[in-house]
Every structure is written in structure tokens, then in C-alpha cells.
Design a protein around this motif. Structure first.
Motif, PDB file in Angstrom:
ATOM      1  N   GLU A  97     -14.166  21.076  -4.609  1.00 39.91           N
ATOM      2  CA  GLU A  97     -14.764  20.179  -3.621  1.00 39.91           C
ATOM      3  C   GLU A  97     -14.048  20.223  -2.278  1.00 39.91           C
ATOM      4  N   VAL A  98     -12.716  20.409  -2.309  1.00 41.64           N
ATOM      5  CA  VAL A  98     -11.924  20.381  -1.081  1.00 41.64           C
ATOM      6  C   VAL A  98     -10.980  21.576  -1.049  1.00 41.64           C
ATOM      7  N   VAL A  99     -10.885  22.214   0.117  1.00 40.85           N
ATOM      8  CA  VAL A  99      -9.867  23.237   0.359  1.00 40.85           C
ATOM      9  C   VAL A  99      -9.005  22.748   1.516  1.00 40.85           C
ATOM     10  N   VAL A 100      -7.705  22.691   1.287  1.00 42.22           N
ATOM     11  CA  VAL A 100      -6.780  22.298   2.355  1.00 42.22           C
ATOM     12  C   VAL A 100      -5.887  23.494   2.665  1.00 42.22           C
ATOM     13  N   ASP A 101      -5.920  23.950   3.906  1.00 43.00           N
ATOM     14  CA  ASP A 101      -5.195  25.155   4.325  1.00 43.00           C
ATOM     15  C   ASP A 101      -3.883  24.752   4.990  1.00 43.00           C
ATOM     16  N   LEU A 102      -2.789  24.974   4.275  1.00 41.51           N
ATOM     17  CA  LEU A 102      -1.451  24.673   4.775  1.00 41.51           C
ATOM     18  C   LEU A 102      -0.650  25.942   5.006  1.00 41.51           C
ATOM     19  N   SER A 103      -1.327  27.077   5.006  1.00 43.42           N
ATOM     20  CA  SER A 103      -0.638  28.353   5.191  1.00 43.42           C
ATOM     21  C   SER A 103      -0.227  28.532   6.649  1.00 43.42           C
ATOM     22  N   ASN A 104       0.693  29.456   6.860  1.00 37.47           N
ATOM     23  CA  ASN A 104       1.155  29.697   8.224  1.00 37.47           C
ATOM     24  C   ASN A 104       1.390  31.186   8.432  1.00 37.47           C
ATOM     25  N   SER A 105       1.252  31.609   9.672  1.00 39.44           N
ATOM     26  CA  SER A 105       1.479  33.017   9.998  1.00 39.44           C
ATOM     27  C   SER A 105       2.953  33.364   9.822  1.00 39.44           C
ATOM     28  N   PRO A 106       3.249  34.498   9.209  1.00 38.33           N
ATOM     29  CA  PRO A 106       4.648  34.914   9.077  1.00 38.33           C
ATOM     30  C   PRO A 106       5.253  35.376  10.390  1.00 38.33           C
ATOM     31  N   ASP A 107       4.411  35.562  11.406  1.00 40.84           N
ATOM     32  CA  ASP A 107       4.875  36.040  12.712  1.00 40.84           C
ATOM     33  C   ASP A 107       4.307  35.117  13.784  1.00 40.84           C
ATOM     34  N   PHE A 108       5.161  34.557  14.653  1.00 40.36           N
ATOM     35  CA  PHE A 108       4.716  33.615  15.681  1.00 40.36           C
ATOM     36  C   PHE A 108       4.280  34.308  16.976  1.00 40.36           C
ATOM     37  N   GLU A 109       4.404  35.627  17.037  1.00 45.23           N
ATOM     38  CA  GLU A 109       3.929  36.369  18.211  1.00 45.23           C
ATOM     39  C   GLU A 109       2.412  36.203  18.310  1.00 45.23           C
ATOM     40  N   GLU A 110       1.891  36.045  19.546  1.00 47.31           N
ATOM     41  CA  GLU A 110       0.498  35.644  19.733  1.00 47.31           C
ATOM     42  C   GLU A 110      -0.504  36.547  19.017  1.00 47.31           C
ATOM     43  N   LYS A 111      -0.418  37.854  19.216  1.00 45.71           N
ATOM     44  CA  LYS A 111      -1.407  38.751  18.628  1.00 45.71           C
ATOM     45  C   LYS A 111      -1.349  38.714  17.107  1.00 45.71           C
ATOM     46  N   ALA A 112      -0.139  38.785  16.557  1.00 44.36           N
ATOM     47  CA  ALA A 112       0.008  38.782  15.104  1.00 44.36           C
ATOM     48  C   ALA A 112      -0.468  37.466  14.497  1.00 44.36           C
ATOM     49  N   ALA A 113      -0.120  36.349  15.142  1.00 47.70           N
ATOM     50  CA  ALA A 113      -0.537  35.040  14.629  1.00 47.70           C
ATOM     51  C   ALA A 113      -2.045  34.868  14.731  1.00 47.70           C
ATOM     52  N   THR A 114      -2.626  35.367  15.813  1.00 51.79           N
ATOM     53  CA  THR A 114      -4.077  35.250  15.982  1.00 51.79           C
ATOM     54  C   THR A 114      -4.811  36.049  14.913  1.00 51.79           C
ATOM     55  N   VAL A 115      -4.355  37.263  14.653  1.00 52.01           N
ATOM     56  CA  VAL A 115      -4.972  38.086  13.603  1.00 52.01           C
ATOM     57  C   VAL A 115      -4.863  37.376  12.257  1.00 52.01           C
ATOM     58  N   PHE A 116      -3.702  36.801  11.973  1.00 51.86           N
ATOM     59  CA  PHE A 116      -3.523  36.097  10.702  1.00 51.86           C
ATOM     60  C   PHE A 116      -4.503  34.939  10.577  1.00 51.86           C
ATOM     61  N   PHE A 117      -4.527  34.049  11.563  1.00 50.40           N
ATOM     62  CA  PHE A 117      -5.363  32.852  11.453  1.00 50.40           C
ATOM     63  C   PHE A 117      -6.856  33.186  11.489  1.00 50.40           C
TER      64      PHE A 117
END
Length: 251
Positions: free
Chosen positions: A52-72
Motif C-alpha cells: 500500500e505504501v512505499v517510503v523512499d529513504l535511499s540516498n545517492s552514494p555520490d553528492f556530485e550533481e551529475k551523479a546524484a541526479t542520475v541516481f535520483f
């Protein structure tokens, strides 16, 4: 109720899973280590059956903009597609207070992209904006140290303990979709420099802390209230002093 917690083995996720199970819910800790991968899509269809519910608490392993954007982008698109197929009724994500204000920070831009995808994803949602976790204080003080001096911004910060973040996440997701942003934060406001100095003193750390309005936060200058929640935010009760005492007892 069956609830899948993406990132369910992490700092916040493991606490959320535990609290949901204590309330009698079927909480699934979803992570690559448990056979669920949001990037490849592995295990999503199976995990989301009768969910019924999905809660997304995951985070990108890389905070660099391009890498984080691809992850999310990749993770969110895969999640939303699998949720649509499984008729999931509520999608929840944990994001950061100030995301929309510090849009020059690449990681925050990536988080904003995640939020935009959720808003347009067709599934009822709730976006939780949290202030910085107290558990990040060691990282904040270590990454800003140069020649034995800690250089911290004088901008304000209103930290919250991870335990309280998890409690808020559980309460908010069980209330049902809001289709808006809900802000959470700690009960006390400090300058970042003041907070850093207090934390180091409690550890017996003799490093000097200097406050500077131009000091950078992960490479970016903060305005005084960039990281402060709005009026009406849900505030926890645990103070920084109480959290520090708990950490000292564990040491």
C-alpha cells in the motif's frame, strides 16, 4: 498494512522498519543487500506485491550533481513505474529543508529533480523535508577543519535526531497522502558555528571553531535561514544537549 521501506537497512530506514513492525505493520526493508535494487529494478515487482505504501529513504552514494541526479532520476522512475503496476497508493520520500532555496548546490538540485518526478508521477505522495540530522555533526566538523581550526558558517541550523526523524516519517506516512511537502525539524536553533563548538567541547575536542558568514557548507555559501524550517513545521522534543548525553553514554 504492507509498507516497503527503500533504504530500509540504513540509518533512518532501519529505525522506520522497526517502528512500523512495533505498530503491527508488515514492513519490508528493501535494499540491494536484501535483493531490491532501485537502479537496476531488480526485485521491485516482487517486493511491491500487495503493497500500500512505499517510503523512499535511499540516498545517492555520490553528492556530485551529475551523479546524484542520475541516481535520483533512475531510482525514482523505476520506483514509480513499479508502484503503478502494483497499484501502490502512497509514495513517500525524505528530502531536505532548504532544497528549493539552495538551488545552486548540485546535490540539492538533484533532490529537487527527485521531488519534481514524484509530484508528476501520478501516485498520491508526501514529501518530507527534514533539517540536518544531529548524527551528521562529526562529518560537518571534520570536513571543515583546516590546520586544526574548524571553519563554520554563522548561518542558522535546527538539527534533529535520527530517532525523531524516523518517528515523524512513520507518523506522516500512516496519515496518508498529502500531495504536498511536510517539514520537520529539531526544537532548537543555533548558528552552525555555535553548534559545532558545543559539540566539540562535549567530546573534549580542543579544536578552535571560527564562525564566518562566508564559510562554505559543502562548497556553498548559506544565507542566514537557508536550512531553517518554515512556520508550521513539525518540531521534535529532543534537544542537542540530550542527544549529546546519549552519545556520551554509548561511547
Amino acid at each position: 498494512m504492507k509498507i516497503v521501506v527503500i533504504g530500509g537497512t540504513g540509518l533512518i530506514g532501519s529505525k522506520v522498519v522497526s517502528k512500523l513492525r512495533q505498530k503491527g505493520h508488515e514492513a519490508i526493508a528493501a535494499a540491494p543487500s536484501t535483493g531490491v535494487n532501485t537502479i537496476t529494478g531488480e526485485g521491485l515487482a516482487e517486493a511491491f506485491m500487495n503493497t500500500e505504501v512505499v517510503v523512499d529513504l535511499s540516498n545517492s552514494p555520490d553528492f556530485e550533481e551529475k551523479a546524484a541526479t542520475v541516481f535520483f532520476e533512475t531510482a525514482t522512475k523505476n520506483l514509480l513505474a513499479a508502484e503503478t503496476n502494483a497499484s501502490v497508493r502512497h509514495h513517500v520520500i525524505l528530502s531536505v529543508v532548504g532544497t528549493e532555496r539552495l538551488n545552486s548546490y548540485g546535490y540539492f538540485k538533484a533532490k529537487q529533480r527527485q521531488e519534481d518526478l514524484v509530484k508528476g508521477g501520478g501516485i498520491p505522495y508526501t514529501i518530507i523535508h527534514s533539517t540536518q540530522f544531529m548524527e551528521f555533526l562529526p562529518q560537518i566538523t571534520s570536513t571543515t577543519t583546516e590546520d586544526g581550526t574548524v571553519h563554520l558558517s554563522t548561518a542558522n541550523i535546527q538539527p534533529i535526531a535520527a530517532e525523531d526523524v524516523a518517528s515523524f516519517v512513520v507518523d506522516i506516512l500512516l496519515e496518508g497522502p498529502t500531495n504536498r511537502i511536510v517539514e520537520i525539524g529539531g526544537p532548537e536553533k543555533f548558528s552552525m558555528a555555535e553548534l559545532g563548538e558545543r559539540y566539540l567541547e562535549s567530546r573534549g575536542d580542543e579544536r578552535l571553531v571560527t564562525g564566518d558568514a562566508n564559510a562554505l557548507y559543502f562548497g556553498y555559501k548559506l544565507e542566514p535561514d537557508t536550512l531553517i524550517p518554515s512556520v508550521g513545521a513539525r518540531l521534535s522534543k529532543q534537544t542537542v544537549g540530550e542527544w549529546i548525553d546519549q552519545q556520551l553514554q554509548k561511547a
